[in-house]
Design an enzyme around this catalytic site. Structure first.
Site, PDB file in Angstrom:
ATOM      1  N   HIS A  98      57.857  43.184  44.937  1.00 47.98           N
ATOM      2  CA  HIS A  98      57.018  44.146  45.661  1.00 47.98           C
ATOM      3  C   HIS A  98      55.840  43.465  46.359  1.00 47.98           C
ATOM      4  CE1 HIS A  98      58.577  48.007  43.478  1.00 47.98           C
ATOM      5  NE2 HIS A  98      59.502  47.060  43.518  1.00 47.98           N
ATOM      6  N   ASP A 121      68.345  50.072  48.579  1.00 42.58           N
ATOM      7  CA  ASP A 121      67.193  50.569  49.327  1.00 42.58           C
ATOM      8  C   ASP A 121      66.072  49.538  49.352  1.00 42.58           C
ATOM      9  OD1 ASP A 121      67.028  51.040  46.534  1.00 42.58           O
ATOM     10  OD2 ASP A 121      65.382  52.439  46.820  1.00 42.58           O
ATOM     11  N   GLU A 130      66.899  53.562  44.634  1.00 39.38           N
ATOM     12  CA  GLU A 130      66.455  53.194  43.291  1.00 39.38           C
ATOM     13  C   GLU A 130      64.940  53.213  43.181  1.00 39.38           C
ATOM     14  OE1 GLU A 130      64.773  50.963  40.153  1.00 39.38           O
ATOM     15  OE2 GLU A 130      64.771  50.173  42.192  1.00 39.38           O
ATOM     16  N   GLU A 131      64.260  52.959  44.294  1.00 40.15           N
ATOM     17  CA  GLU A 131      62.815  52.735  44.266  1.00 40.15           C
ATOM     18  C   GLU A 131      61.973  54.002  44.209  1.00 40.15           C
ATOM     19  OE1 GLU A 131      61.384  50.018  43.809  1.00 40.15           O
ATOM     20  OE2 GLU A 131      62.628  48.379  44.557  1.00 40.15           O
TER      21      GLU A 131
END
Length: 394
Positions: free
Chosen positions: A368, A85, A143-144
């Site tokens: 990020h 993802d 996962e995020e």
């Protein structure tokens, strides 16, 4: 063919797949999908694995893809995991493979993980008669974003019959060519809280007629710091961070509400429970002190990630054989969250990191970050560690 020859052959084939890995990674990078919204990516993964003759199950845990390869030799069942993802971040890189989806990008390297594992699957499927035991390829969604995809995939049976599990993360803080390992707790549980303070609004010139939620909230922010500094055993890592404090929008008005958001990170599960209880107690007593009502919405996120010693030692040994002892480093524990924790909570395993930093290609920005990128030469290395974990299977 000896095991050593099989491993050498696998490494040579992985190196030969570098251009294909780059092509896959860049395609994924240009077409990122947010957590729990992945459609194109799992469809591509499933199709790729099926073309290799690997048994495929889709929709695992809601959006995951699991491939199963039965080897021609006896051995254990080893699972390998990659997430796929992306994040709600605008891609600000000036590269040909920049995200084509506004406001969405692969800013954490999950495209790297996916391409690496697909290449490992291609190599292992082509030499399946030399593969000991069974290989399970875990391609994980979401996962995020809590509750994440790992927990649901485990509950849907993705680890049934699995003896050990390994996962990888590219890490820009380590130079390309390095592998990092860590034993024991390496990442924290990640819980979130939303606090609503209900006071009594009024005129800024008549504070005595109000219950000021800003003042209550200010005391609360300070009081919450006592959880870690004075209530948790200092030998047990923990943190409480208030990340948002919102209330009012005028110079001369005392608002009636204030809102706080934050996170609690711990390793030990008893400490995790204690921190939650302490937060709720402090909110209640602070509210009573000032005559305000304080409501807490506490959201449990990922559990802490524990790397099992034996499996971590295995990855360290295998990585040293690949890159040399001087290029295998120990990654200190941190307070970040990672839902690979659910796999190693079920079966023994280890989560490792491959370096992806390279200032020569501007791979220097933090995970990020809108300009995040990594050196794609990290992919063959990740694939080699994966393949080694399978072939070193007795």
């Amino acid at each position: 063919m000896t095991e050593k020859n099989a491993l050498q052959q696998a490494f040579e084939e992985l190196d030969g797949l570098y251009d294909e890995m780059v092509e896959i990674r860049r395609d994924l990078h240009m077409h990122p999908e947010l957590s729990f919204q992945e459609k194109r990516t799992p469809a591509f993964i499933a199709g790729y694995l099926k073309e290799l003759g690997i048994e495929v199950r889709t929709g695992v845990g809601g959006g995951g893809v699991v491939g199963t390869l039965k080897g021609g030799k006896p051995g254990r069942t080893v699972a390998l995991r990659a997430d796929f993802d992306a994040l709600p971040i605008e891609d600000e890189k000036d590269v040909p493979y920049k995200s084509t989806v506004p406001g969405v990008m692969h800013a954490c390297g999950h495209d790297i993980h996916t391409a690496s594992l697909l290449a490992a699957a291609k190599v292992l499927s082509g030499m399946r008669e030399e593969v000991p035991g069974t290989v399970v390829f875990l391609h994980q969604h979401a996962e995020e974003l809590a509750p994440g995809g790992a927990k649901a995939m485990v509950e849907d049976g993705c680890l049934d019959g699995v003896d050990e599990v390994y996962g990888v993360h590219v890490e820009v803080n380590f130079p390309v060519g390095q592998v990092a390992v860590g034993t024991g707790y390496v990442q924290a549980s990640s819980d979130a809280f939303d606090i609503t303070i209900r006071g009594k609004g009024g005129h800024g010139a008549e504070p005595h007629r109000s219950v000021d939620p800003l003042v209550v909230g200010s005391h609360l922010v300070v009081n919450l710091q006592n959880i870690v500094s004075r209530r948790i055993d200092p030998l047990h890592p923990a943190l409480v961070t208030v990340g948002a404090f919102q209330s009012g929008d005028a110079h001369n008005v005392i608002p009636d509400k204030a809102f706080l958001k934050g996170t609690i990170r711990t390793y030990d599960q008893d400490v995790r429970r204690q921190a939650e209880q302490e937060l709720k107690l402090i909110c209640r007593t602070t509210g009573e002190q000032f005559g305000a009502q304080i409501d807490v919405d506490f959201q449990h996120g990922y559990i802490s990630l524990y790397n099992h010693p034996e499996e971590t030692a295995k990855i360290k040994r295998l990585a040293e054989d690949i890159v040399g002892k001087d290029q295998v480093v120990v990654k200190p524990p941190d307070m970040g969250g990672e839902d690979f924790a659910y796999y190693v909570d079920k079966v023994p395993g280890s989560f490792f990191w491959v370096g992806g930093g390279n200032p020569d290609i501007d791979a220097i920005y933090a995970h990020h970050h809108p300009k995040f990128d990594v050196d794609e030469k990290s992919m063959p290395l990740a694939g080699k560690v994966f393949v080694s974990a399978v072939l070193d299977n007795s």
